[in-house]
Scaffold this motif. Structure first.
Motif, PDB file in Angstrom:
ATOM      1  N   UNK A   1       4.863  10.151   3.714  1.00 43.64           N
ATOM      2  CA  UNK A   1       4.399   9.282   2.634  1.00 43.64           C
ATOM      3  C   UNK A   1       5.430   8.184   2.370  1.00 43.64           C
ATOM      4  N   UNK A   2       4.939   6.958   2.215  1.00 42.05           N
ATOM      5  CA  UNK A   2       5.820   5.829   1.962  1.00 42.05           C
ATOM      6  C   UNK A   2       4.996   4.663   1.430  1.00 42.05           C
ATOM      7  N   UNK A   3       5.664   3.667   0.902  1.00 40.66           N
ATOM      8  CA  UNK A   3       5.023   2.428   0.469  1.00 40.66           C
ATOM      9  C   UNK A   3       5.402   1.320   1.437  1.00 40.66           C
TER      10      UNK A   3
ATOM     11  N   UNK B   1       0.827  -1.203   0.000  1.00 43.74           N
ATOM     12  CA  UNK B   1       0.000   0.000   0.000  1.00 43.74           C
ATOM     13  C   UNK B   1       0.866   1.259   0.000  1.00 43.74           C
ATOM     14  N   UNK B   2       0.423   2.282  -0.746  1.00 41.23           N
ATOM     15  CA  UNK B   2       0.998   3.620  -0.634  1.00 41.23           C
ATOM     16  C   UNK B   2       0.253   4.336   0.491  1.00 41.23           C
TER      17      UNK B   2
ATOM     18  N   UNK C   1      -0.216  -5.988   7.673  1.00 39.64           N
ATOM     19  CA  UNK C   1      -0.749  -7.244   7.141  1.00 39.64           C
ATOM     20  C   UNK C   1      -0.138  -7.514   5.771  1.00 39.64           C
ATOM     21  N   UNK C   2      -0.140  -8.784   5.357  1.00 43.12           N
ATOM     22  CA  UNK C   2       0.299  -9.145   4.013  1.00 43.12           C
ATOM     23  C   UNK C   2      -0.483 -10.375   3.557  1.00 43.12           C
ATOM     24  N   UNK C   3      -0.215 -10.844   2.366  1.00 43.75           N
ATOM     25  CA  UNK C   3      -0.952 -11.987   1.826  1.00 43.75           C
ATOM     26  C   UNK C   3      -0.762 -13.224   2.687  1.00 43.75           C
ATOM     27  N   UNK C   4       0.441 -13.419   3.189  1.00 39.91           N
ATOM     28  CA  UNK C   4       0.714 -14.579   4.035  1.00 39.91           C
ATOM     29  C   UNK C   4      -0.131 -14.550   5.312  1.00 39.91           C
ATOM     30  N   UNK C   5      -0.150 -13.400   6.002  1.00 44.38           N
ATOM     31  CA  UNK C   5      -0.891 -13.307   7.263  1.00 44.38           C
ATOM     32  C   UNK C   5      -2.381 -13.517   7.066  1.00 44.38           C
TER      33      UNK C   5
END
Length: 500
Positions: free
Chosen positions: A169-171, A125-126, A204-208
């Motif tokens: 701001x960051x990704x 996410x940005x 969070x990420x896809x794995x979690x």
């Protein structure tokens, strides 16, 4: 009483003979010579000041006991912060909070009078944080554990003046983890955190999201911020009255800002995200029933597999995620989270309802220290030393105008960190590096224990220990590294690494 007096006198004598400078090293210049503690040339009032400092150190070695929770109040669960107009608005503000019935205590908080919300973000996410200082004094917003460009890290260089707003701001570019945020204003971090400036970040990420772990926020997934405080006779947080240069320790426990808390849970597996948010106190968490629980994550991500254990110790700044299986408990069970002194930190009330009965996955992550990382030579050596106002890293105190190390973006280096004992034995230093999650390669030449075989941003280093860390920065900028005893940080036990 007499024995305590003679022990203290002996310690005073030992330090006066041995001094508090770094071992046998001689000052290299006049500046270092002036910083060294030469007791033989001190004025009487200077010697008295050092005696008070050593007494403060002894108080830290034997901290005051915490109160048992009387279970009067249901645990406050911080609100989840939702983005507004494309950004997460976060305001540091001051106000009053009713911690004691009928009494308003002056406090600081984020988006409220005390503590802060939980910010939930996802890898890829940005993200924009809209940070505003609503205090009457300068502050910063430091994102502890976040891989973020140095210009947005919120160290002492990124001051926000009263009434000022800044955008970060960051990704998001790291795996699922439980992080936190707090101020990092030079010289007053300890006081601002003590008054209530602290909040959590869930990554969070896809794995979690596919692991099937308890993740119903406030139902079977709870943030738990443990902080000890000392209140004066008017139930106020008078930091200056209780301040200790070796770490301010209180006798009253707050969990998520709740005094005498209890937590109602279902008869199911519950995920507890533990944060030691205290200025200086360590906690060893265990269940009063003697039951085991399972650790699933360290500071910066999941362990490779759930690890069964009966207790876990966290020093200031460290986090861990654990799973407690309450399905084994009856509704009238007397179960609670204790510390090493068997103080009741958080009692649980078990209700029959459950929302998640799934088994934990056997595999959570693929973390490892590679052979290449193990074979790297040490490129940075750090020596932590001292106590009170005389704490140093490599015999120096923090200077905002001095860059202590440089490192290339994306390159892994081995940092060797040694906690040199002082004449009083020394202290555990929780060593924290900004802007990265590191790997612990070894402790005194041996592999770290299983509970430390995961991503970390803060590691407890005991007196006499040498720890090797594999450190890589994904972003450029200037980052702090320091002891996370907040008073030690304020007193100068901190340095800077510039990543380019």
């Amino acid at each position: 009483m007499k024995s305590k007096f003679w022990i203290f006198s002996l310690l005073i004598s030992t330090v006066m003979i041995g001094g508090c400078s770094a071992g046998d090293a001689q000052p290299e210049n006049e500046s270092e010579k002036n910083q060294a503690m030469d007791h033989t040339k001190m004025k009487p009032e200077q010697k008295m000041g050092d005696m008070e400092e050593m007494e403060g150190h002894m108080n830290h070695v034997n901290p005051p006991a915490l109160n048992d929770s009387t279970e009067e109040n249901e645990l406050a669960v911080p609100p989840l912060l939702e983005p507004k107009d494309g950004s997460y608005p976060i305001t540091a503000q001051q106000g009053t909070t009713e911690l004691f019935e009928g009494i308003q205590t002056e406090t600081y908080g984020y988006n409220g009078s005390f503590l802060g919300p939980v910010i939930r973000i996802k890898r890829g996410d940005a993200v924009t944080f809209k940070t505003r200082n609503g205090l009457t004094e300068p502050t910063t917003f430091h994102w502890h554990g976040l891989d973020i460009p140095g210009k947005g890290d919120g160290g002492p260089h990124q001051i926000i003046e009263p009434g000022e707003t800044k955008y970060v701001k960051f990704t998001v570019n790291q795996e699922a983890s439980t992080l936190w945020f707090h101020p990092h204003q030079k010289g007053i971090t300890a006081e601002q955190v003590y008054k209530g400036l602290a909040g959590l970040i869930y990554v969070e990420d896809e794995n979690s999201q596919k692991l099937g772990l308890p993740d119903h926020y406030g139902v079977n997934d709870f943030p738990l911020v443990f902080q000890d405080r000392q209140f004066d006779d008017k139930n106020q947080l008078n930091f200056k009255a209780v301040h200790n240069d070796d770490g301010t320790i209180g006798n009253t426990l707050l969990v998520n800002g709740t005094l005498n808390p209890k937590l109602t849970v279902g008869a199911e597996k519950v995920r507890l995200r533990l944060l030691n948010g205290s200025n200086a106190r360590n906690y060893t968490f265990k269940l009063n029933t003697g039951d085991s629980f399972q650790q699933i994550a360290t500071d910066g991500g999941f362990l490779n597999e759930p690890l069964e254990m009966s207790e876990i110790t966290l020093t200031p700044g460290e986090r861990a995620e654990i799973i407690v299986d309450f399905s084994r408990q009856k509704s009238d069970s007397d179960i609670a989270l204790l510390n090493e002194e068997d103080t009741i930190l958080l009692p649980f009330k078990v209700k029959k309802e459950q929302t998640n009965s799934a088994e934990l996955p056997e595999s959570l992550n693929d973390y490892k220290v590679t052979d290449e990382e193990r074979s790297l030579s040490v490129s940075k050596r750090l020596e932590l030393f001292g106590m009170g106002k005389h704490v140093t890293i490599n015999k120096k105190q923090f200077d905002m105008n001095r860059i202590d190390f440089t490192q290339k973006q994306g390159e892994t280096e081995i940092w060797e960190v040694y906690n040199k004992p002082d004449p009083m034995g020394g202290m555990i230093h929780p060593f924290h590096i900004h802007g990265t999650q590191f790997k612990i390669v070894s402790i005194d030449g041996e592999d770290p224990p299983e509970i430390l075989q995961g991503w970390k941003d803060t590691v407890a280093i005991e007196p006499g220990q040498t720890v090797k860390l594999a450190v890589k920065f994904k972003n450029k900028g200037i980052y702090m590294y320091h002891c996370h005893l907040l008073e030690h940080e304020d007193n100068g036990m901190m340095g800077q690494v510039e990543v380019n």
